[in-house]
Design a protein around this motif. Structure first.
Motif, PDB file in Angstrom:
ATOM      1  N   UNK A 186      -8.792  13.507 -19.790  1.00 30.40           N
ATOM      2  CA  UNK A 186      -9.495  14.158 -18.673  1.00 30.40           C
ATOM      3  C   UNK A 186     -10.320  13.164 -17.841  1.00 30.40           C
ATOM      4  N   UNK A 187      -9.732  11.989 -17.607  1.00 26.29           N
ATOM      5  CA  UNK A 187     -10.364  10.992 -16.744  1.00 26.29           C
ATOM      6  C   UNK A 187      -9.573  10.793 -15.452  1.00 26.29           C
ATOM      7  N   UNK A 188      -8.594  11.657 -15.228  1.00 25.20           N
ATOM      8  CA  UNK A 188      -7.809  11.599 -13.987  1.00 25.20           C
ATOM      9  C   UNK A 188      -8.519  12.439 -12.934  1.00 25.20           C
ATOM     10  N   UNK A 189      -8.891  11.792 -11.833  1.00 23.57           N
ATOM     11  CA  UNK A 189      -9.511  12.479 -10.703  1.00 23.57           C
ATOM     12  C   UNK A 189      -8.657  12.194  -9.476  1.00 23.57           C
ATOM     13  N   UNK A 190      -8.185  13.248  -8.826  1.00 23.71           N
ATOM     14  CA  UNK A 190      -7.378  13.090  -7.615  1.00 23.71           C
ATOM     15  C   UNK A 190      -8.329  13.092  -6.415  1.00 23.71           C
ATOM     16  N   UNK A 191      -8.310  11.991  -5.674  1.00 31.62           N
ATOM     17  CA  UNK A 191      -9.133  11.885  -4.482  1.00 31.62           C
ATOM     18  C   UNK A 191      -8.320  12.051  -3.209  1.00 31.62           C
ATOM     19  N   UNK A 192      -7.086  11.570  -3.238  1.00 35.97           N
ATOM     20  CA  UNK A 192      -6.242  11.569  -2.042  1.00 35.97           C
ATOM     21  C   UNK A 192      -4.923  12.235  -2.358  1.00 35.97           C
ATOM     22  N   UNK A 193      -4.398  12.954  -1.401  1.00 36.54           N
ATOM     23  CA  UNK A 193      -3.086  13.601  -1.602  1.00 36.54           C
ATOM     24  C   UNK A 193      -2.119  13.142  -0.547  1.00 36.54           C
TER      25      UNK A 193
ATOM     26  N   UNK B  66       0.816  -1.221   0.000  1.00 37.36           N
ATOM     27  CA  UNK B  66       0.000   0.000   0.000  1.00 37.36           C
ATOM     28  C   UNK B  66       0.847   1.268   0.000  1.00 37.36           C
ATOM     29  N   UNK B  67       1.884   1.323   0.817  1.00 37.70           N
ATOM     30  CA  UNK B  67       2.723   2.525   0.876  1.00 37.70           C
ATOM     31  C   UNK B  67       3.416   2.790  -0.458  1.00 37.70           C
ATOM     32  N   UNK B  68       3.907   1.734  -1.095  1.00 36.70           N
ATOM     33  CA  UNK B  68       4.537   1.877  -2.411  1.00 36.70           C
ATOM     34  C   UNK B  68       3.516   2.412  -3.412  1.00 36.70           C
ATOM     35  N   UNK B  69       2.306   1.846  -3.390  1.00 36.24           N
ATOM     36  CA  UNK B  69       1.264   2.262  -4.334  1.00 36.24           C
ATOM     37  C   UNK B  69       0.909   3.734  -4.166  1.00 36.24           C
ATOM     38  N   UNK B  70       0.725   4.164  -2.934  1.00 29.21           N
ATOM     39  CA  UNK B  70       0.355   5.564  -2.695  1.00 29.21           C
ATOM     40  C   UNK B  70       1.442   6.519  -3.172  1.00 29.21           C
ATOM     41  N   UNK B  71       2.683   6.082  -3.101  1.00 30.94           N
ATOM     42  CA  UNK B  71       3.800   6.935  -3.506  1.00 30.94           C
ATOM     43  C   UNK B  71       4.068   6.866  -5.016  1.00 30.94           C
ATOM     44  N   UNK B  72       4.051   5.661  -5.591  1.00 29.97           N
ATOM     45  CA  UNK B  72       4.458   5.462  -6.985  1.00 29.97           C
ATOM     46  C   UNK B  72       3.320   5.480  -7.996  1.00 29.97           C
ATOM     47  N   UNK B  73       2.119   5.004  -7.611  1.00 29.13           N
ATOM     48  CA  UNK B  73       0.989   4.965  -8.539  1.00 29.13           C
ATOM     49  C   UNK B  73      -0.285   5.462  -7.840  1.00 29.13           C
ATOM     50  N   UNK B  74      -0.270   6.707  -7.349  1.00 24.92           N
ATOM     51  CA  UNK B  74      -1.428   7.207  -6.595  1.00 24.92           C
ATOM     52  C   UNK B  74      -2.712   7.224  -7.424  1.00 24.92           C
ATOM     53  N   UNK B  75      -2.607   7.353  -8.743  1.00 20.87           N
ATOM     54  CA  UNK B  75      -3.782   7.338  -9.615  1.00 20.87           C
ATOM     55  C   UNK B  75      -4.478   5.977  -9.569  1.00 20.87           C
ATOM     56  N   UNK B  76      -3.686   4.911  -9.396  1.00 19.37           N
ATOM     57  CA  UNK B  76      -4.304   3.592  -9.326  1.00 19.37           C
ATOM     58  C   UNK B  76      -4.976   3.389  -7.962  1.00 19.37           C
ATOM     59  N   UNK B  77      -4.359   3.915  -6.929  1.00 18.53           N
ATOM     60  CA  UNK B  77      -5.002   3.891  -5.611  1.00 18.53           C
ATOM     61  C   UNK B  77      -6.324   4.669  -5.682  1.00 18.53           C
ATOM     62  N   UNK B  78      -6.300   5.829  -6.314  1.00 18.33           N
ATOM     63  CA  UNK B  78      -7.524   6.626  -6.491  1.00 18.33           C
ATOM     64  C   UNK B  78      -8.577   5.849  -7.280  1.00 18.33           C
ATOM     65  N   UNK B  79      -8.141   5.076  -8.265  1.00 18.55           N
ATOM     66  CA  UNK B  79      -9.068   4.296  -9.086  1.00 18.55           C
ATOM     67  C   UNK B  79      -9.889   3.329  -8.225  1.00 18.55           C
ATOM     68  N   UNK B  80      -9.224   2.670  -7.298  1.00 24.64           N
ATOM     69  CA  UNK B  80      -9.904   1.679  -6.455  1.00 24.64           C
ATOM     70  C   UNK B  80     -10.584   2.281  -5.237  1.00 24.64           C
ATOM     71  N   UNK B  81      -9.961   3.255  -4.633  1.00 17.55           N
ATOM     72  CA  UNK B  81     -10.421   3.718  -3.317  1.00 17.55           C
ATOM     73  C   UNK B  81     -11.165   5.045  -3.365  1.00 17.55           C
ATOM     74  N   UNK B  82     -11.145   5.723  -4.510  1.00 19.11           N
ATOM     75  CA  UNK B  82     -11.839   6.997  -4.640  1.00 19.11           C
ATOM     76  C   UNK B  82     -13.343   6.825  -4.711  1.00 19.11           C
ATOM     77  N   UNK B  83     -14.029   7.940  -4.698  1.00 16.31           N
ATOM     78  CA  UNK B  83     -15.495   7.951  -4.726  1.00 16.31           C
ATOM     79  C   UNK B  83     -16.036   7.182  -5.937  1.00 16.31           C
ATOM     80  N   UNK B  84     -15.441   7.400  -7.110  1.00 15.51           N
ATOM     81  CA  UNK B  84     -15.858   6.696  -8.321  1.00 15.51           C
ATOM     82  C   UNK B  84     -14.725   5.787  -8.784  1.00 15.51           C
TER      83      UNK B  84
END
Length: 154
Positions: free
Chosen positions: A147-154, A112-130
């Motif tokens: 324009x399909x990139x949505x940042x949910x977490x920073x 999880x820590x690696x994912x949040x740092x290296x591929x945060x867009x993929x973390x957002x894909x699974x854990x974001x609102x949509x």
């Protein structure tokens, strides 16, 4: 000629990843009767339930989700194989992209820590609102382009 086929291959692999993820794995995959349903009905449910973690990646061939992903990558390699005879460097770049995709996807769902740092867009894909956004797994440039990139977490 060979030097241009490597960057073209990388661009192609990223576009293919985005298109297949959006239209096949999510589009067709939301139908439980689809051959692609394990992505949505197993991988997404498991990731969402376990804070992004998916233990199927520890089981490899023994789990339907991981087996389906590996078989899909093998199918793509076989479908693209005729390119080897015309554009061998392009084909090898595609193969490398497939291996890289699997490595990044697997590592992100086991660390999880690696994912949040290296591929945060993929973390957002699974854990974001949509979960119907952020289609790139290995990179987010295609999502930014379309324009399909949505940042949910920073």
């Amino acid at each position: 000629m060979y030097l241009i086929t490597i960057p073209l291959g990388i661009i192609y692999v990223h576009l293919l990843e985005w298109v297949l993820h959006k239209y096949v794995l999510h589009g067709l995959g939301k139908n439980k009767k689809s051959n692609w349903s394990s992505h949505w009905n197993i991988h997404h449910k498991k990731s969402r339930k376990n804070n992004f973690y998916d233990d199927d990646y520890k089981k490899s061939w023994r789990s339907l989700g991981s087996r389906s992903e590996i078989m899909g990558l093998i199918l793509l390699a076989l479908l693209h194989f005729p390119l080897f005879f015309v554009l061998p460097v392009f084909y090898i770049t595609i193969l490398f992209g497939g291996f890289r995709y699997y490595y990044v996807h697997k590592k992100s769902h086991l660390d999880l820590n690696w994912a949040k740092k290296k591929v945060p867009w993929h973390y957002d894909h699974h854990m974001g609102k949509s979960q119907d956004a952020n289609w790139g797994v290995t990179t987010d440039w295609v999502d930014r382009l379309f324009k399909t990139r949505i940042v949910y977490f920073k």
